[in-house]
Design a protein around this motif. Structure first.
Motif, mmCIF file in Angstrom:
data_model
loop_
_atom_site.group_PDB
_atom_site.id
_atom_site.type_symbol
_atom_site.label_atom_id
_atom_site.label_comp_id
_atom_site.label_asym_id
_atom_site.label_seq_id
_atom_site.Cartn_x
_atom_site.Cartn_y
_atom_site.Cartn_z
ATOM 1 N N GLY A 1 0.782 -1.222 0.000
ATOM 2 C CA GLY A 1 0.000 0.000 0.000
ATOM 3 C C GLY A 1 0.814 1.272 0.000
ATOM 4 N N GLN A 2 2.126 1.161 -0.058
ATOM 5 C CA GLN A 2 2.991 2.338 -0.101
ATOM 6 C C GLN A 2 3.877 2.281 -1.343
ATOM 7 O OE1 GLN A 2 4.994 3.186 3.662
ATOM 8 N NE2 GLN A 2 3.506 1.899 4.739
ATOM 9 N N GLY A 3 4.496 3.413 -1.675
ATOM 10 C CA GLY A 3 5.292 3.441 -2.896
ATOM 11 C C GLY A 3 6.327 4.539 -2.902
ATOM 12 N N LEU A 4 6.935 4.694 -4.064
ATOM 13 C CA LEU A 4 7.994 5.674 -4.283
ATOM 14 C C LEU A 4 7.848 6.225 -5.685
ATOM 15 C CD1 LEU A 4 10.850 6.954 -3.679
ATOM 16 C CD2 LEU A 4 11.809 4.830 -4.618
ATOM 17 N N TRP A 5 7.902 7.565 -5.807
ATOM 18 C CA TRP A 5 7.952 8.141 -7.149
ATOM 19 C C TRP A 5 9.119 9.107 -7.236
ATOM 20 C CZ3 TRP A 5 7.626 13.319 -8.223
ATOM 21 C CH2 TRP A 5 7.018 14.149 -7.284
ATOM 22 N N ILE A 6 9.681 9.181 -8.449
ATOM 23 C CA ILE A 6 10.876 9.976 -8.698
ATOM 24 C C ILE A 6 10.689 10.737 -10.001
ATOM 25 C CG2 ILE A 6 13.383 9.936 -9.084
ATOM 26 C CD1 ILE A 6 13.304 7.150 -7.659
ATOM 27 N N ALA A 7 11.047 12.008 -9.998
ATOM 28 C CA ALA A 7 11.107 12.809 -11.223
ATOM 29 C C ALA A 7 12.557 13.230 -11.413
ATOM 30 C CB ALA A 7 10.208 14.034 -11.105
ATOM 31 N N GLN A 8 13.087 12.964 -12.586
ATOM 32 C CA GLN A 8 14.507 13.173 -12.819
ATOM 33 C C GLN A 8 14.752 13.809 -14.186
ATOM 34 O OE1 GLN A 8 17.939 10.579 -11.232
ATOM 35 N NE2 GLN A 8 17.250 9.600 -13.114
ATOM 36 N N GLU B 1 16.526 14.930 -21.206
ATOM 37 C CA GLU B 1 15.622 13.846 -20.851
ATOM 38 C C GLU B 1 14.899 14.134 -19.547
ATOM 39 O OE1 GLU B 1 16.878 9.553 -21.311
ATOM 40 O OE2 GLU B 1 17.125 9.805 -19.149
ATOM 41 N N PHE B 2 13.623 13.773 -19.509
ATOM 42 C CA PHE B 2 12.851 13.797 -18.266
ATOM 43 C C PHE B 2 12.321 12.396 -18.022
ATOM 44 C CE2 PHE B 2 8.759 14.143 -16.050
ATOM 45 C CZ PHE B 2 9.202 14.712 -14.868
ATOM 46 N N GLN B 3 12.628 11.848 -16.831
ATOM 47 C CA GLN B 3 12.235 10.483 -16.511
ATOM 48 C C GLN B 3 11.329 10.445 -15.286
ATOM 49 O OE1 GLN B 3 15.122 7.933 -14.755
ATOM 50 N NE2 GLN B 3 13.915 6.060 -15.048
ATOM 51 N N PRO B 4 10.053 10.108 -15.462
ATOM 52 C CA PRO B 4 9.231 9.789 -14.302
ATOM 53 C C PRO B 4 9.387 8.296 -13.971
ATOM 54 C CG PRO B 4 7.869 9.863 -16.272
ATOM 55 C CD PRO B 4 9.282 10.170 -16.707
ATOM 56 N N TYR B 5 9.415 7.984 -12.698
ATOM 57 C CA TYR B 5 9.574 6.603 -12.240
ATOM 58 C C TYR B 5 8.667 6.388 -11.040
ATOM 59 C CZ TYR B 5 11.678 2.512 -9.998
ATOM 60 O OH TYR B 5 11.872 1.277 -9.411
ATOM 61 N N VAL B 6 8.030 5.215 -10.954
ATOM 62 C CA VAL B 6 7.184 4.914 -9.808
ATOM 63 C C VAL B 6 7.262 3.426 -9.513
ATOM 64 C CG1 VAL B 6 5.091 4.529 -11.194
ATOM 65 C CG2 VAL B 6 4.887 5.237 -8.793
ATOM 66 N N GLU B 7 7.231 3.082 -8.229
ATOM 67 C CA GLU B 7 7.046 1.688 -7.827
ATOM 68 C C GLU B 7 6.134 1.659 -6.612
ATOM 69 O OE1 GLU B 7 10.822 0.425 -5.152
ATOM 70 O OE2 GLU B 7 11.198 0.442 -7.315
ATOM 71 N N TYR B 8 5.363 0.555 -6.477
ATOM 72 C CA TYR B 8 4.273 0.505 -5.499
ATOM 73 C C TYR B 8 4.163 -0.907 -4.938
ATOM 74 C CZ TYR B 8 -0.505 0.664 -3.659
ATOM 75 O OH TYR B 8 -1.607 0.598 -2.850
ATOM 76 N N GLY B 9 3.949 -1.000 -3.639
ATOM 77 C CA GLY B 9 3.770 -2.296 -2.996
ATOM 78 C C GLY B 9 2.357 -2.815 -3.199
#
Length: 256
Positions: free
Chosen positions: A19-26, A52-60
């Motif tokens: 139910g938790q996660g991590l997002w990154i904008a780079q 370059e612009f990289q969005p990244y997300v991961e979620y439990g």
């Protein structure tokens, strides 16, 4: 060639809590006026630049499964020509195979989709193939500079579409908390093509069969337990049919 700061940005072998996660904008800038030829020697080329612009997300998704994805919005320039597009969108899943008190071993299947650019001619970013990859990830807490230090390693095998050769891919990184809220993460990134085909003309994109090694240094500033800023510098070390360049990045990450 895709340039990232994966060890600094991503949780490695660890799973996200359910139910938790991590997002990154780079944001990344990459530049190269040389390439490694089929013998591994450097040759000059017209300067290639990538923004370059990289969005990244991961979620439990569950206690035992983390899912995620990323993509790369790019503008590339060379010899007075420019191109824009979406490079190498990926989705993945990660599950833990083994753990003890301080270490984790996980497995991660990944699918990379084809890149799409406004113009089909060069310059162009990413690759037009659809790829499938399976990786093993190992993470371990260390106690060298602080109790929050860690080792993060990955080895993966990627099957590439569009008649491209399979690749071995690996990363290794170590994180050190050098002072309160400041973390340094040196890392190495390697890709080894299983069959290097001769190319009459080198082209700065991901459609060639290539081998390369890159070194990176990232610095992270943790504003609190849930968000941090990061900056990195990456430089090519060696390669065959790959670009010889450098990259810089700035990013913001937040847990949710």
């Amino acid at each position: 060639m895709v340039l990232t700061t994966a060890p600094a940005a991503i949780a490695g072998a660890w799973l996200q809590p359910h139910g938790q996660g991590l997002w990154i904008a780079q944001a990344v800038y990459y530049s190269s006026n040389r390439f490694y030829d089929t013998n591994g020697a450097t040759q000059r080329q017209p300067r290639f630049s990538k923004y370059e612009f990289q969005p990244y997300v991961e979620y439990g998704a569950t206690e035992w499964l983390t899912i995620g994805g990323s993509a790369y919005a790019q503008r590339v320039e060379q010899s007075g020509n420019g191109n824009v597009g979406l490079a190498d969108p990926e989705i993945f899943a990660r599950s833990e195979l083994w753990r003890d008190g301080s270490a984790r071993l996980s497995i991660q299947p990944l699918i990379k989709f084809a890149s799409h650019f406004r113009d089909t001619t060069t310059p162009r970013g990413g690759s037009r193939s659809v790829d499938a990859e399976l990786s093993l990830l190992y993470g371990r807490n260390l106690n060298i500079v602080s109790t929050n230090d860690y080792l993060d390693a990955r080895v993966g095998y990627r099957l590439r579409g569009s008649n491209r050769s399979p690749e071995w891919r690996s990363d290794v990184a170590a994180g050190f908390n050098v002072m309160d809220g400041i973390q340094l993460v040196p890392s190495l990134h390697a890709v080894v093509a299983t069959n290097l085909r001769d190319a009459a003309t080198f082209s700065q994109n991901g459609d060639l069969d290539s081998t390369y090694l890159k070194a990176e240094m990232a610095a992270l500033y943790h504003r609190d337990a849930t968000q941090w800023l990061q900056a990195s510098l990456c430089k090519s070390v060696a390669g065959i049919q790959s670009g010889d360049g450098y990259g810089v990045s700035l990013g913001y990450a937040r847990r949710f």
